[in-house]
Enzyme design. Structure first.
Site, PDB file in Angstrom:
ATOM      1  CB  VAL A 147      -0.911   0.031   1.237  1.00  0.00           C
ATOM      2  CG1 VAL A 147      -1.766   1.286   1.257  1.00  0.00           C
ATOM      3  CG2 VAL A 147      -1.790  -1.210   1.285  1.00  0.00           C
ATOM      4  CB  SER A 148       0.968   4.252   0.379  1.00  0.00           C
ATOM      5  OG  SER A 148       1.307   5.598   0.261  1.00  0.00           O
ATOM      6  CB  SER A 149       5.782   3.681   1.042  1.00  0.00           C
ATOM      7  OG  SER A 149       7.144   3.368   0.980  1.00  0.00           O
ATOM      8  CG  HIS A 288      -2.909   7.974  -0.576  1.00  0.00           C
ATOM      9  ND1 HIS A 288      -2.397   7.481  -1.755  1.00  0.00           N
ATOM     10  CD2 HIS A 288      -1.995   7.678   0.384  1.00  0.00           C
ATOM     11  CE1 HIS A 288      -1.222   6.909  -1.518  1.00  0.00           C
ATOM     12  NE2 HIS A 288      -0.960   7.009  -0.225  1.00  0.00           N
TER      13      HIS A 288
END
Length: 441
Positions: A147-149, A288
């Site tokens: 997720v994300s990073s 996000h």
């Protein structure tokens, strides 16, 4: 990477269930059904930490899943906050949870070292974790998700090591090499804002440059992104599609389109089946802070076999019996011997997540359960995992899922939910399991 830390911290709140997990530091394979920290796992240039989850029963030649957290997160938090471990219990694969240790706890997806095969930094450390598991278990295919990073790292791992990873699932990420920086910077504003626009060929060339000369098969990729992503903006979704369709030599025109649920548009490229080379899910109006659909990622990987896992962990005996199918209606008998519930809240602005762990303190298994509690005023459940919740506010009953209805003596089940709130982020004053009050912590 201070701005990335602050910006992505909200993303973590969608999946973080920090619930006081205690890890053991050992240099041997993890004990069955426990999240275990492993040290001395191999070359580790960026000083990552490794946590390992091995289910009670392994499939024959179990797959390895690398599950990569968001900025400000940890491996244990990602373990607690997603369903990948509970699905491992069901399907018999092994999960590696890396933890970043640098300031901000973000993964390196920007340095020249990280963006080429065996160049150094976090990808090399993660590959050491994979090889550690491969050497100790008779494993099969390897997958990555994040997720994300962690989604950015999923793109990087699949680009750097196409001969290792079979497929990946990236939740709210950016293409391989999009976040590349110079001069030691850890933040790329142009990429984050969706302003790095390239042709499909250019994006594909960046992946191919990560492992020059490689001509073998490429990993399949599943992509998820919210249209209202305020941190890694939505144009990155289209650029990821360009990149991975080009890597596979495919047209950017979908071969299949459907709406798996309201607000979600799914497109597939190079095939119409559930394991197409590229699958992309656009989530209308989602920021996000998006939900992580672990079950759909596992489905895309092809790990959702209904066959019962037949293997057992190498040198680790099976210690519990397979879960049994819970009855349609949970029993009314109270748990013999009592119960304990830990309930941890992680709140932000107008939202929160709750991590709940239910422990059977008795000497007999609980077969089918309901957990009852009253939410503080102003809290409303918006989504949940590992249980069904009704109603969404007030006096709530959480009922077991089909795969976690049995709680063995001294065993625990983890569940959780995401909720909105109007200012009161407290927890219930009491909880009961099958009508019996439990110790609350």
């Amino acid at each position: 990477m201070g701005r990335l830390v602050r910006a992505l911290a909200v993303a973590g709140s969608a999946v973080v269930l920090a619930a006081g997990l205690v890890s053991l530091t050992v240099a041997t394979p993890a004990s069955a059904a426990a999240l275990t920290e492993v040290t001395n796992f191999g070359t580790n240039p960026s000083n990552l930490r490794m946590h390992l989850y091995v289910p009670d029963r392994l499939a024959t030649r179990p797959a390895i899943l690398v599950a990569v957290h968001y900025c400000t997160g940890t491996g244990p938090a990602f373990y607690s906050g997603t369903q990948f471990a509970s699905l491992a219990d069901r399907y018999g694969y092994i999960v590696i949870y890396p933890s970043a240790t640098r300031s901000g706890q973000c993964f390196d997806v920007y340095s020249p070292q990280a963006l080429r095969r065996d160049g150094g930094s976090d990808p090399v450390s993660i590959m050491s974790m994979v090889r550690y598991v491969q050497q100790r278990y008779s494993t099969g295919q390897v997958f990555a998700t994040g997720v994300s990073s962690g989604a950015m790292m999923t793109n990087v791992l699949l680009g750097n090591y196409p001969d290792v990873f079979t497929a990946g699932a990236a939740f709210a990420g950016v293409p391989h090499s999009c976040f590349a920086t110079t001069g030691g910077s850890t933040w790329n504003s142009e990429c984050a804002n969706g302003q790095v626009i390239r042709t499909a060929q250019q994006w594909g060339d960046l992946v191919r440059a990560a492992y020059p000369g490689y001509t073998g098969a490429r990993p399949r990729m599943q992509l998820w992104h919210g249209t209202n992503d305020e941190t890694l903006r939505y144009p990155n979704f289209g650029e990821e599609i360009k990149q991975w369709t080009n890597v596979h030599g495919l047209s950017q025109t979908p071969t299949f389109t459907d709406t798996p649920q309201s607000g979600n548009t799914r497109t597939r490229y190079g095939g119409s089946g559930p394991t197409a080379p590229v699958e992309a899910i656009s989530m209308q109006g989602v920021p996000h802070n998006l939900p992580v659909n672990a079950a759909e990622a596992i489905r895309f990987f092809g790990l959702d076999s209904t066959a019962t896992p037949t293997g057992t962990p190498t040198a680790v005996p099976t210690t519990t019996s397979p879960p049994t199918q819970p009855p349609t209606q949970p029993p009314t008998e109270p748990p013999a011997g009592g119960c304990a519930v830990s309930y941890a809240v992680n709140a932000w602005n107008a939202g929160l997540t709750a991590a709940i762990s239910i422990t059977n303190q008795g000497t007999s298994a609980i077969n089918g359960w309901t957990l009852s509690f009253t939410l503080p005023a102003g809290q409303t459940i918006t989504s949940g995992w590992n249980a069904s919740y009704s109603p969404a506010s007030g006096a709530v009953t959480a009922r077991n899922a089909s795969y976690n209805g049995t709680i063995a003596p001294n065993a625990s089940v983890g569940i959780g939910f995401q909720a909105s709130h109007t200012g009161n982020t407290g927890r219930p004053a009491s909880v009961s399991l099958n009508g019996t009050a439990c110790t609350l912590s």
